[in-house]
Design a protein around this motif. Structure first.
Motif, PDB file in Angstrom:
ATOM      1  N   SER A 282      -5.711   6.092  -7.553  1.00 39.58           N
ATOM      2  CA  SER A 282      -5.470   6.197  -6.116  1.00 39.58           C
ATOM      3  C   SER A 282      -4.671   4.985  -5.655  1.00 39.58           C
ATOM      4  CB  SER A 282      -6.799   6.253  -5.358  1.00 39.58           C
ATOM      5  OG  SER A 282      -7.466   4.997  -5.450  1.00 39.58           O
ATOM      6  N   ALA A 283      -4.135   5.045  -4.453  1.00 41.49           N
ATOM      7  CA  ALA A 283      -3.362   3.923  -3.903  1.00 41.49           C
ATOM      8  C   ALA A 283      -4.208   2.656  -3.835  1.00 41.49           C
ATOM      9  CB  ALA A 283      -2.835   4.297  -2.525  1.00 41.49           C
ATOM     10  N   SER A 284      -5.447   2.783  -3.389  1.00 40.76           N
ATOM     11  CA  SER A 284      -6.322   1.612  -3.279  1.00 40.76           C
ATOM     12  C   SER A 284      -6.601   0.997  -4.642  1.00 40.76           C
ATOM     13  CB  SER A 284      -7.637   2.005  -2.604  1.00 40.76           C
ATOM     14  OG  SER A 284      -7.408   2.441  -1.280  1.00 40.76           O
ATOM     15  N   GLU A 285      -6.773   1.848  -5.659  1.00 46.31           N
ATOM     16  CA  GLU A 285      -7.019   1.353  -7.019  1.00 46.31           C
ATOM     17  C   GLU A 285      -5.804   0.604  -7.544  1.00 46.31           C
ATOM     18  OE1 GLU A 285     -10.199   4.574  -8.866  1.00 46.31           O
ATOM     19  OE2 GLU A 285      -8.077   5.143  -8.713  1.00 46.31           O
ATOM     20  N   LEU A 286      -4.598   1.083  -7.224  1.00 43.92           N
ATOM     21  CA  LEU A 286      -3.380   0.420  -7.674  1.00 43.92           C
ATOM     22  C   LEU A 286      -3.204  -0.945  -6.998  1.00 43.92           C
ATOM     23  CD1 LEU A 286      -0.853   3.402  -7.856  1.00 43.92           C
ATOM     24  CD2 LEU A 286      -1.883   2.157  -9.764  1.00 43.92           C
ATOM     25  N   VAL A 287      -3.511  -1.007  -5.717  1.00 43.66           N
ATOM     26  CA  VAL A 287      -3.447  -2.286  -5.013  1.00 43.66           C
ATOM     27  C   VAL A 287      -4.385  -3.285  -5.679  1.00 43.66           C
ATOM     28  CG1 VAL A 287      -3.926  -3.489  -2.846  1.00 43.66           C
ATOM     29  CG2 VAL A 287      -2.763  -1.270  -2.806  1.00 43.66           C
ATOM     30  N   LYS A 288      -5.575  -2.831  -6.044  1.00 41.16           N
ATOM     31  CA  LYS A 288      -6.546  -3.703  -6.701  1.00 41.16           C
ATOM     32  C   LYS A 288      -6.071  -4.112  -8.087  1.00 41.16           C
ATOM     33  CE  LYS A 288     -11.484  -4.059  -7.790  1.00 41.16           C
ATOM     34  NZ  LYS A 288     -12.803  -3.367  -7.743  1.00 41.16           N
ATOM     35  N   LEU A 289      -5.484  -3.160  -8.840  1.00 40.20           N
ATOM     36  CA  LEU A 289      -4.935  -3.470 -10.162  1.00 40.20           C
ATOM     37  C   LEU A 289      -3.877  -4.572 -10.073  1.00 40.20           C
ATOM     38  CD1 LEU A 289      -4.433  -0.071 -12.059  1.00 40.20           C
ATOM     39  CD2 LEU A 289      -5.722  -2.055 -12.861  1.00 40.20           C
ATOM     40  N   ALA A 290      -3.083  -4.524  -9.007  1.00 36.55           N
ATOM     41  CA  ALA A 290      -2.032  -5.518  -8.817  1.00 36.55           C
ATOM     42  C   ALA A 290      -2.590  -6.848  -8.320  1.00 36.55           C
ATOM     43  CB  ALA A 290      -0.994  -4.998  -7.824  1.00 36.55           C
TER      44      ALA A 290
ATOM     45  N   PHE B 256       0.828  -1.209   0.000  1.00 34.59           N
ATOM     46  CA  PHE B 256       0.000   0.000   0.000  1.00 34.59           C
ATOM     47  C   PHE B 256       0.861   1.256   0.000  1.00 34.59           C
ATOM     48  CE2 PHE B 256      -2.421   3.474   1.781  1.00 34.59           C
ATOM     49  CZ  PHE B 256      -3.619   3.382   1.092  1.00 34.59           C
ATOM     50  N   GLU B 257       1.944   1.264   0.766  1.00 32.12           N
ATOM     51  CA  GLU B 257       2.812   2.440   0.825  1.00 32.12           C
ATOM     52  C   GLU B 257       3.465   2.713  -0.529  1.00 32.12           C
ATOM     53  OE1 GLU B 257       4.080   2.164   5.564  1.00 32.12           O
ATOM     54  OE2 GLU B 257       5.285   1.155   4.018  1.00 32.12           O
ATOM     55  N   GLN B 258       3.856   1.646  -1.237  1.00 34.89           N
ATOM     56  CA  GLN B 258       4.414   1.822  -2.584  1.00 34.89           C
ATOM     57  C   GLN B 258       3.369   2.458  -3.498  1.00 34.89           C
ATOM     58  OE1 GLN B 258       7.541   1.140  -3.106  1.00 34.89           O
ATOM     59  NE2 GLN B 258       8.164  -0.630  -1.875  1.00 34.89           N
ATOM     60  N   CYS B 259       2.145   1.948  -3.449  1.00 35.69           N
ATOM     61  CA  CYS B 259       1.078   2.452  -4.304  1.00 35.69           C
ATOM     62  C   CYS B 259       0.726   3.897  -3.942  1.00 35.69           C
ATOM     63  CB  CYS B 259      -0.160   1.558  -4.187  1.00 35.69           C
ATOM     64  SG  CYS B 259       0.071  -0.098  -4.869  1.00 35.69           S
ATOM     65  N   ASP B 260       0.729   4.210  -2.656  1.00 36.99           N
ATOM     66  CA  ASP B 260       0.428   5.567  -2.198  1.00 36.99           C
ATOM     67  C   ASP B 260       1.498   6.541  -2.694  1.00 36.99           C
ATOM     68  OD1 ASP B 260      -1.210   7.392  -0.714  1.00 36.99           O
ATOM     69  OD2 ASP B 260       0.351   7.436   0.829  1.00 36.99           O
ATOM     70  N   LEU B 261       2.762   6.111  -2.657  1.00 33.66           N
ATOM     71  CA  LEU B 261       3.865   6.959  -3.126  1.00 33.66           C
ATOM     72  C   LEU B 261       3.730   7.245  -4.618  1.00 33.66           C
ATOM     73  CD1 LEU B 261       6.617   8.334  -2.635  1.00 33.66           C
ATOM     74  CD2 LEU B 261       7.697   6.108  -3.086  1.00 33.66           C
ATOM     75  N   PHE B 262       3.507   6.208  -5.414  1.00 32.47           N
ATOM     76  CA  PHE B 262       3.414   6.392  -6.865  1.00 32.47           C
ATOM     77  C   PHE B 262       2.167   7.187  -7.232  1.00 32.47           C
ATOM     78  CE2 PHE B 262       6.921   3.647  -7.143  1.00 32.47           C
ATOM     79  CZ  PHE B 262       7.382   3.622  -8.443  1.00 32.47           C
ATOM     80  N   SER B 263       1.094   6.976  -6.522  1.00 32.33           N
ATOM     81  CA  SER B 263      -0.133   7.725  -6.780  1.00 32.33           C
ATOM     82  C   SER B 263       0.083   9.223  -6.594  1.00 32.33           C
ATOM     83  CB  SER B 263      -1.243   7.221  -5.853  1.00 32.33           C
ATOM     84  OG  SER B 263      -2.429   7.961  -6.038  1.00 32.33           O
ATOM     85  N   SER B 264       0.952   9.576  -5.660  1.00 36.54           N
ATOM     86  CA  SER B 264       1.191  11.001  -5.368  1.00 36.54           C
ATOM     87  C   SER B 264       1.944  11.713  -6.484  1.00 36.54           C
ATOM     88  CB  SER B 264       1.978  11.136  -4.056  1.00 36.54           C
ATOM     89  OG  SER B 264       3.327  10.690  -4.217  1.00 36.54           O
ATOM     90  N   TYR B 265       2.562  10.963  -7.392  1.00 37.95           N
ATOM     91  CA  TYR B 265       3.336  11.572  -8.470  1.00 37.95           C
ATOM     92  C   TYR B 265       2.456  12.133  -9.585  1.00 37.95           C
ATOM     93  CZ  TYR B 265       7.356   8.948  -6.539  1.00 37.95           C
ATOM     94  OH  TYR B 265       8.328   8.438  -5.733  1.00 37.95           O
TER      95      TYR B 265
END
Length: 303
Positions: free
Chosen positions: A111-119, A96-105
């Motif tokens: 969003s971080a939650s969407e990226l976690v789901k994509l993965a 989640f922290e990785q996804c939150d970091l990349f989402s902020s770019y």
């Protein structure tokens, strides 16, 4: 506007030519697969297009913007996604922290939650990157490459280390990207992957594009075709037919590889009027790929 336009790209390392006069184009909603044996220059080509390696010659335009080294506008950065073959992240950050970091770019990204789901890593969102399996790491790196909701994405060996189920799931995600109008550059060692996903394939060998076209067009370049049938002829009689290079038998079927399919079929029908289930088809992409790369190597050795 082309998503990618590469012309006359060349790169030399320590006196050795790695890329020679490479041309390629890509439009939105297309998947371009770059195939080649180990050492063909695939990863170097991607790195050079992205400005991670300096080109010695050539022009590169990404989404209409001319590339000069690794400098590019902030607007273009917001439209690109990249997953390199050798990718890594901080081992101590959780999924989640990785996804939150990349989402902020990215301003308009996932969003971080969407990226976690994509993965597909919802059950592992609190697990640190360093403790993920190889396949899970690849799935996370793939999702992070999509963080920007890019118009153009580069995927360098994205299914490396994945099991069959995970690989098929990623294929479906790539198809969805295509339906959304995203342009995808894909490198892979899996010829089945290329055949399932690619609109066009560029075969790279010893730094040169030796063939380019759809999977069907590349298969048509080979001089061989496969003839399948039921026949009462002996192996010796089948192998003596004109053009036959190889014979296999599979559950009562004869499978012939022929360099002159029409002559083979004519002689087969004359020799055996009881032939059944006759079928003529192009060779598999794997055979076309091997022929294209082997022929190029032999021609260069002869020079």
């Amino acid at each position: 506007m082309l998503a990618l336009d590469v012309k006359h790209l060349a790169k030399v390392y320590a006196g050795k030519t790695v890329l020679t006069d490479v041309d390629m184009t890509l439009r939105g909603g297309e998947v371009l697969c770059i195939l080649g044996p180990n050492g063909a220059g695939k990863t170097t080509l991607i790195a050079t297009i992205l400005g991670l390696v300096k080109a010695d010659r050539g022009d590169i335009h990404i989404l209409g913007e001319r590339q000069q080294g690794n400098s590019r506008s902030s607007d273009l950065r917001q439209q690109l996604g990249v997953m390199m073959q050798i990718g890594s992240l901080s081992a101590n950050l959780t999924v989640f922290e990785q996804c939150d970091l990349f989402s902020s770019y990215y301003v308009h990204g996932y969003s971080a939650s969407e990226l976690v789901k994509l993965a597909g890593l919802e059950a592992h969102s609190k697990q640190r990157f360093g403790r993920l399996s190889g396949g899970q790491k690849q799935r996370l790196l793939f999702a992070l490459a999509l963080a920007a909701k890019p118009k153009l994405v580069f995927l360098d060996e994205p299914t490396l280390g994945m099991d069959v189920e995970a690989r098929r799931a990623l294929w479906q995600q790539v198809r969805q990207l295509k339906q959304q109008g995203v342009a995808v550059v894909l490198t892979t060692h899996y010829l089945e992957e290329a055949e399932h996903l690619a609109d066009r394939i560029a075969v790279l060998n010893q730094g040169m594009v030796v063939a380019s076209g759809s999977p069907a067009e590349l298969k048509a370049l080979t001089r061989y075709k496969v003839i399948q049938c039921e026949s009462t002829l002996s192996d010796q009689a089948l192998q003596s037919l004109p053009g036959v290079q190889q014979l296999q038998r599979d559950q009562g079927l004869c499978i012939l590889h022929s360099s002159h399919a029409e002559s083979t079929v004519q002689a087969l029908l004359q020799a055996d009027d009881s032939v059944r289930q006759l079928e003529v088809r192009p060779v598999a992409l794997e055979q076309a790929f091997l022929q294209l790369t082997q022929n190029t190597s032999k021609e260069e050795q002869a020079l």
